[in-house]
Design a protein around this motif. Structure first.
Motif, PDB file in Angstrom:
ATOM      1  N   GLY A 145     -69.726  35.834  13.499  1.00 17.22           N
ATOM      2  CA  GLY A 145     -68.297  36.523  13.377  1.00 17.22           C
ATOM      3  C   GLY A 145     -68.252  37.487  14.654  1.00 17.22           C
ATOM      4  N   MET A 146     -68.862  37.305  15.742  1.00 23.67           N
ATOM      5  CA  MET A 146     -68.739  38.609  16.861  1.00 23.67           C
ATOM      6  C   MET A 146     -67.588  37.758  17.895  1.00 23.67           C
ATOM      7  SD  MET A 146     -70.433  41.100  16.677  1.00 23.67           S
ATOM      8  CE  MET A 146     -70.484  41.814  18.283  1.00 23.67           C
ATOM      9  N   VAL A 147     -66.989  38.449  18.211  1.00 28.53           N
ATOM     10  CA  VAL A 147     -65.793  38.152  19.489  1.00 28.53           C
ATOM     11  C   VAL A 147     -66.177  38.581  20.798  1.00 28.53           C
ATOM     12  CG1 VAL A 147     -64.106  37.695  17.603  1.00 28.53           C
ATOM     13  CG2 VAL A 147     -64.169  39.876  18.918  1.00 28.53           C
ATOM     14  N   SER A 148     -65.568  38.020  21.715  1.00 28.35           N
ATOM     15  CA  SER A 148     -65.565  38.585  22.990  1.00 28.35           C
ATOM     16  C   SER A 148     -65.043  39.647  23.502  1.00 28.35           C
ATOM     17  CB  SER A 148     -65.592  37.255  24.104  1.00 28.35           C
ATOM     18  OG  SER A 148     -64.133  36.952  24.043  1.00 28.35           O
ATOM     19  N   ALA A 149     -65.298  40.428  24.496  1.00 30.69           N
ATOM     20  CA  ALA A 149     -64.613  41.653  24.996  1.00 30.69           C
ATOM     21  C   ALA A 149     -63.207  41.092  25.426  1.00 30.69           C
ATOM     22  CB  ALA A 149     -65.448  42.046  26.033  1.00 30.69           C
ATOM     23  N   LEU A 150     -62.996  40.024  25.953  1.00 32.22           N
ATOM     24  CA  LEU A 150     -61.715  39.314  26.506  1.00 32.22           C
ATOM     25  C   LEU A 150     -60.740  39.274  25.138  1.00 32.22           C
ATOM     26  CD1 LEU A 150     -59.924  38.327  28.565  1.00 32.22           C
ATOM     27  CD2 LEU A 150     -60.862  35.829  28.613  1.00 32.22           C
ATOM     28  N   ALA A 151     -61.330  38.537  24.094  1.00 38.28           N
ATOM     29  CA  ALA A 151     -60.423  38.315  23.126  1.00 38.28           C
ATOM     30  C   ALA A 151     -60.044  39.698  22.308  1.00 38.28           C
ATOM     31  CB  ALA A 151     -61.416  37.548  21.894  1.00 38.28           C
ATOM     32  N   ILE A 152     -60.911  40.889  22.500  1.00 36.29           N
ATOM     33  CA  ILE A 152     -60.451  42.026  21.948  1.00 36.29           C
ATOM     34  C   ILE A 152     -59.521  42.633  22.880  1.00 36.29           C
ATOM     35  CG2 ILE A 152     -61.054  44.445  21.283  1.00 36.29           C
ATOM     36  CD1 ILE A 152     -63.826  42.980  20.563  1.00 36.29           C
ATOM     37  N   ALA A 153     -59.650  42.556  24.239  1.00 36.04           N
ATOM     38  CA  ALA A 153     -58.640  43.371  25.200  1.00 36.04           C
ATOM     39  C   ALA A 153     -57.336  42.709  25.317  1.00 36.04           C
ATOM     40  CB  ALA A 153     -59.391  43.154  26.486  1.00 36.04           C
ATOM     41  N   GLU A 154     -57.341  41.276  25.122  1.00 35.23           N
ATOM     42  CA  GLU A 154     -56.129  40.264  25.271  1.00 35.23           C
ATOM     43  C   GLU A 154     -56.276  39.286  24.170  1.00 35.23           C
ATOM     44  OE1 GLU A 154     -55.643  38.709  29.198  1.00 35.23           O
ATOM     45  OE2 GLU A 154     -56.569  40.561  30.117  1.00 35.23           O
ATOM     46  N   PRO A 155     -55.703  39.794  22.997  1.00 39.68           N
ATOM     47  CA  PRO A 155     -55.742  38.937  21.958  1.00 39.68           C
ATOM     48  C   PRO A 155     -54.875  37.514  22.354  1.00 39.68           C
ATOM     49  CG  PRO A 155     -55.434  41.161  21.125  1.00 39.68           C
ATOM     50  CD  PRO A 155     -55.311  41.032  22.589  1.00 39.68           C
ATOM     51  N   PRO A 156     -55.151  36.453  22.021  1.00 37.35           N
ATOM     52  CA  PRO A 156     -54.296  35.089  22.430  1.00 37.35           C
ATOM     53  C   PRO A 156     -53.046  35.062  21.367  1.00 37.35           C
ATOM     54  CG  PRO A 156     -56.435  34.326  21.384  1.00 37.35           C
ATOM     55  CD  PRO A 156     -56.523  35.949  21.415  1.00 37.35           C
ATOM     56  N   VAL A 157     -52.368  34.184  21.708  1.00 38.84           N
ATOM     57  CA  VAL A 157     -51.217  33.916  20.714  1.00 38.84           C
ATOM     58  C   VAL A 157     -51.573  33.007  19.684  1.00 38.84           C
ATOM     59  CG1 VAL A 157     -48.939  32.874  20.581  1.00 38.84           C
ATOM     60  CG2 VAL A 157     -49.559  33.903  22.683  1.00 38.84           C
ATOM     61  N   PHE A 158     -52.537  32.068  19.933  1.00 39.28           N
ATOM     62  CA  PHE A 158     -53.209  31.057  18.954  1.00 39.28           C
ATOM     63  C   PHE A 158     -54.223  31.851  18.345  1.00 39.28           C
ATOM     64  CE2 PHE A 158     -54.531  30.233  23.382  1.00 39.28           C
ATOM     65  CZ  PHE A 158     -55.907  30.712  23.274  1.00 39.28           C
ATOM     66  N   ASP A 159     -54.532  31.110  17.015  1.00 38.64           N
ATOM     67  CA  ASP A 159     -55.584  31.772  16.222  1.00 38.64           C
ATOM     68  C   ASP A 159     -56.945  31.702  16.812  1.00 38.64           C
ATOM     69  OD1 ASP A 159     -53.988  32.694  13.774  1.00 38.64           O
ATOM     70  OD2 ASP A 159     -53.135  30.958  14.472  1.00 38.64           O
TER      71      ASP A 159
END
Length: 258
Positions: free
Chosen positions: A76-90
């Motif tokens: 369930g871990m996410v990358s730093a990029l996903a946290i800093a810049e959450p995408p529009v898509f899921d």
């Protein structure tokens, strides 16, 4: 006169013309590696060296952006990029890294009219996004503008999406999402330039909003680079009420080494 057990069942064997012609076709069009062109044992295959250089994306990877991790950080871990810049898509899923043989396959399909490669590429995409495909309500391709479609004669994303829809048994919504703005080619543009280029370039076709509203959708493209195009397309789907959008591509280009 014998009983039913004495009857001999005769089955008619039908020969497909394609099967009969296969030896001839193999002589005229010998099977070769889909990436480098050397002779192989069968069609729609890679040679040994190209297969060994394919970098398929396997877990562990970011649950949101699908970026592979060098080490397993836990479920369930996410990358730093996903946290800093959450995408529009899921979420994003991709079959392979955009390098070596995978890059050759993308270019062959997109620029050399090798639509025959789409079936093989879609099979790897099915493996990468199987759970998302099984859970979705429909599959859509990232569309081309109608002028570019006329010039190219086919949409590589639609070719991949059509095979994925056949494999998954899900509806294929080829004309639901439209590209209403003729954009410049993304190749050579900066990340900011790509975003500006595709801003407000997509919309859901009039009368097809019910195919999007409240639905779980898989948006298909050939390669993910900066994400500008799929983000603009996903934004249009979300604006029309899509409940969940998964982006599924054949290849992913990494900005930095893993």
């Amino acid at each position: 006169m014998g009983d039913a057990s004495d009857k001999i069942e005769v089955r008619q064997v039908r020969f497909s013309p394609a099967v009969l012609l296969r030896p001839v076709l193999d002589v005229l069009y010998p099977p070769c590696c889909a990436a480098c062109g050397v002779r192989t044992a069968g069609h729609r295959a890679l040679c040994g060296p190209c297969w060994s250089r394919m970098r398929f994306i396997e877990r562990p990877y970011c649950d949101i952006l699908g970026i592979p991790f060098a080490e397993d950080p836990g479920e369930g871990m996410v990358s730093a990029l996903a946290i800093a810049e959450p995408p529009v898509f899921d979420r994003l899923r991709a079959a392979a890294l955009h390098e070596g043989p995978a890059r050759h396959l993308v270019h062959g399909l997109k620029y050399r009219d090798r639509t025959d490669l789409a079936l093989m590429m879609a099979a790897w995409m099915w493996r990468a996004g199987r759970s998302e495909l099984e859970a979705c309500d429909a599959i859509l391709p990232v569309p081309l503008h109608w002028t570019r479609m006329m010039a190219r004669r086919f949409n590589q994303a639609a070719e991949l999406g059509r095979h994925l829809a056949h494999q998954s048994g899900k509806p294929f919504l080829a004309g639901t999402l439209l590209r209403t703005k003729r954009t410049r080619r993304q190749v050579g543009l900066t990340a900011r330039g790509r975003e500006d280029n595709v801003r407000a370039a997509f919309r859901v076709a009039r009368g097809q909003e019910d195919r999007v509203f409240g639905r779980r959708l898989v948006l298909v493209d050939d390669v993910f680079t900066t994400g500008a195009t799929v983000s603009a397309a996903a934004r249009a789907l979300k604006r029309a009420g899509a409940a969940d959008v998964t982006v599924l591509t054949f290849a992913m280009a990494l900005a930095e080494p893993i």
